[in-house]
Design an enzyme around this catalytic site. Structure first.
Site, PDB file in Angstrom:
ATOM      1  N   GLU A 213      62.452  -9.732   8.274  1.00  0.00           N
ATOM      2  CA  GLU A 213      61.618  -9.031   9.611  1.00  0.00           C
ATOM      3  C   GLU A 213      60.272  -8.874   9.319  1.00  0.00           C
ATOM      4  OE1 GLU A 213      64.170  -5.751  11.327  1.00  0.00           O
ATOM      5  OE2 GLU A 213      64.666  -5.482   9.220  1.00  0.00           O
ATOM      6  N   HIS A 237      74.892  -6.290   8.895  1.00  0.00           N
ATOM      7  CA  HIS A 237      74.529  -7.588   9.453  1.00  0.00           C
ATOM      8  C   HIS A 237      74.687  -8.839   8.422  1.00  0.00           C
ATOM      9  CE1 HIS A 237      72.906  -4.826  12.530  1.00  0.00           C
ATOM     10  NE2 HIS A 237      72.022  -4.815  11.973  1.00  0.00           N
TER      11      HIS A 237
HETATM   12  C1  BG6 Z   1      68.961  -2.832  13.071  1.00  0.00           C
HETATM   13  C2  BG6 Z   1      68.324  -2.257  11.995  1.00  0.00           C
HETATM   14  O1  BG6 Z   1      70.460  -2.538  12.794  1.00  0.00           O
HETATM   15  O2  BG6 Z   1      68.765  -4.264  13.199  1.00  0.00           O
HETATM   16  C3  BG6 Z   1      66.782  -2.196  12.004  1.00  0.00           C
HETATM   17  O3  BG6 Z   1      68.653  -0.953  11.760  1.00  0.00           O
HETATM   18  C4  BG6 Z   1      66.479  -3.736  12.086  1.00  0.00           C
HETATM   19  O4  BG6 Z   1      66.149  -1.636  10.777  1.00  0.00           O
HETATM   20  C5  BG6 Z   1      67.306  -4.421  13.274  1.00  0.00           C
HETATM   21  O5  BG6 Z   1      65.024  -3.846  12.525  1.00  0.00           O
HETATM   22  C6  BG6 Z   1      67.376  -5.958  13.279  1.00  0.00           C
HETATM   23  O6  BG6 Z   1      67.847  -6.551  14.536  1.00  0.00           O
HETATM   24  P1  BG6 Z   1      67.247  -7.698  14.914  1.00  0.00           P
HETATM   25  O7  BG6 Z   1      68.371  -7.995  16.128  1.00  0.00           O
HETATM   26  O8  BG6 Z   1      65.758  -7.481  15.418  1.00  0.00           O
HETATM   27  O9  BG6 Z   1      67.421  -8.981  14.076  1.00  0.00           O
END
Ligand code: BG6
Length: 488
Positions: A213, A237
């Site tokens: 990220e 995830h």
């Molecule tokens: C969330 C987390 O579940 O997923 C966040 O709590 C994270 O910290 C986010 O930034 C990332 O999701 P995506 O869809 O942007 O990859």
């Protein structure tokens, strides 16, 4: 007995998730003609605002989070007309009668309760909804992660929800399961015999999953510091991605057939032991650095930060699935905040040919890789070797991708946001994209083994914002003679 026409009561209606994700997703469903005419939404939150004020806030959220070219005035109007608002202190039973009354005002539709609030409120809300007579045998509940912060607390949360709703009406969200590309893993693996026959330790040497990220903590320090990247990203995830990569073929696409297979993977994950800490796990925390060329503060200098926090904002680990299919195949996982790019990808590294006949200098090249890009630039690339062209090249090899870019391949259809798919599945009463109780608990059991081992290893390694994490995370994989796939 499921009906896609629903009454949706959304707790946390003025919160960040609702505004950034849920209203835009519901609006898109409406625009696609997928929200039934009778579907209504009751926003529930603590703030004092009337229904008109609530609709304006939702409209503002849409303006902010839906692309201008996708804003259709007629649809916005129709969508806003579905909304109503109920001010409520969720912990107190008194206000819940208003939800029952909203339901009674002419609706025979099933109630879906969406809890976009902290898990500590789930129990109270479910109990008060039941006691107020707002629920019936068709009501469903949707809950967000994190469900607890370890196995014990997750059981408490699951028990509290389970005391009111049966498992078949509980929809635990892991929004990664709603991503089109994540669902594609199932199609890729189980619809393509080419991959289906190669998907095991005889042919795959190792698997790599990166969920990087670019963002930092974004005003969520209070929440994040109690969680850390392991609980916030890996427990849910990344482990879901591991499950979809590692699971055996389900007998069919039914929710339980899929989830039974995922649970087997979670049960077979190699638990962590103290001696693996230095070698197979790296925890990191970002210090000041840059993002898109701008200076950004370190984790301990963010707003509301506590300066001696040891919470990790990055974690890399080597794990594995101890079963027949995956014996001896390392799974390298890494995820972090404030990395140079937002990028989620899975790389399947196939084994080399048993007998090699080309230039010995090129031996390292000689293994296929399947790169599955989840976001951004969704697609799949298979790295293959061909002969380098030219009269002077002899039998020199060259790497090249066979590439399927989802955006150009399916250019006519927009790639929907994960929440659109998930909300639609809730309406249809389909649970295969939601996490079953035993999945959550087995995932926690595995994380707990790591958290327990971490107790004596408090200080995370530092990495500058805008880098790919602590150098130790590179060493972790190079010690095995491998490297993180870097072709991005
Ligand atoms: C969330 C987390 O579940 O997923 C966040 O709590 C994270 O910290 C986010 O930034 C990332 O999701 P995506 O869809 O942007 O990859």
């Amino acid at each position: 007995d499921f009906d896609t026409e629903i009454d949706l009561a959304l707790f946390g209606a003025l919160g960040d998730l609702s505004q950034r994700k849920l209203y835009p997703a519901l609006y898109q469903l409406d625009r696609e003609g997928l929200l039934d005419e009778g579907t209504r939404l009751l926003g529930v939150a603590r703030q004092e605002v009337d229904a008109e004020g609530f609709r304006s806030k939702v409209e503002a959220a849409l303006k902010c989070h839906v692309k201008a070219e996708e804003m259709d005035r007629a649809v916005v109007k129709r969508f806003l007309a579905r909304l109503d608002y109920c001010q409520l202190d969720a912990t107190q039973p008194e206000g819940y009668a208003a939800i029952r009354e909203w339901r009674q005002a002419g609706s025979s539709r099933p109630l879906v309760v969406y809890l976009a609030v902290g898990a500590s409120l789930y129990g109270d809300i479910c109990r008060h909804l039941e006691a107020s007579g707002s629920l019936d045998a068709r009501s469903r509940v949707v809950v967000e992660k994190p469900i607890g912060f370890d196995l014990v607390s997750s059981r408490e949360v699951n028990d509290a929800i389970g005391a009111v709703f049966p498992e078949s009406r509980i929809y635990r969200i892991d929004h990664y399961l709603g991503k089109e590309t994540v669902q594609n893993l199932i199609a890729l693996r189980f619809a393509n015999p080419l991959f289906g026959t190669q998907w095991n330790q005889n042919h795959i040497s190792h698997v790599e999953i990166t969920v990087a990220e670019k963002v930092g903590i974004e005003g969520r320090w209070g929440y994040f510091d109690k969680a850390g990247q392991l609980r916030d990203m890996v427990q849910n995830h990344l482990l879901q991605l591991v499950c979809l990569i590692a699971m055996d073929p389900p007998a069919n696409l039914d929710a339980d057939a899929i989830r039974d297979e995922k649970v087997k993977v979670l049960k077979a994950l190699k638990p962590f032991t103290d001696d693996m800490l230095g070698r197979d796990v790296v925890r990191g925390q970002y210090i000041a650095g840059t993002s898109d060329g701008q200076s950004v503060p370190g984790y301990l200098e963010e707003d509301d930060a506590n300066t001696d926090s040891h919470t990790e904002t990055f974690v890399a680990m080597k794990t594995g699935v101890s079963n027949w299919r995956w014996a001896g195949v390392p799974f390298y996982l890494r995820t972090g905040k404030r990395m140079p790019a937002k990028m989620s990808q899975i790389v399947i590294h196939f084994r080399q040919q048993p007998h090699y006949i080309f230039d010995p200098d090129q031996r390292a090249l000689a293994a296929n890789k399947l790169v599955i890009r989840l976001q951004p630039e969704e697609g799949i690339a298979l790295e293959v070797l061909t002969k380098d062209s030219g009269l002077d090249k002899g039998m020199r090899l060259r790497k090249g991708p066979l590439h399927l870019d989802f955006n150009s391949a399916f250019a006519k259809s927009r790639i929907p946001d994960a929440y659109e798919r998930l909300l639609l599945e809730v309406m249809k009463g389909q649970q295969y994209l939601f996490v079953r109780r035993d999945e959550v608990e087995h995932a926690w059991r595995w994380c707990d083994s790591l958290i327990a081992a971490w107790q004596d290893d408090q200080a995370p390694r530092r990495y500058p914002a805008g880098s790919w994490g602590p150098v130790a995370s590179i060493a972790m994989i190079t010690q095995d003679g491998r490297s993180w796939y870097e072709d991005y």
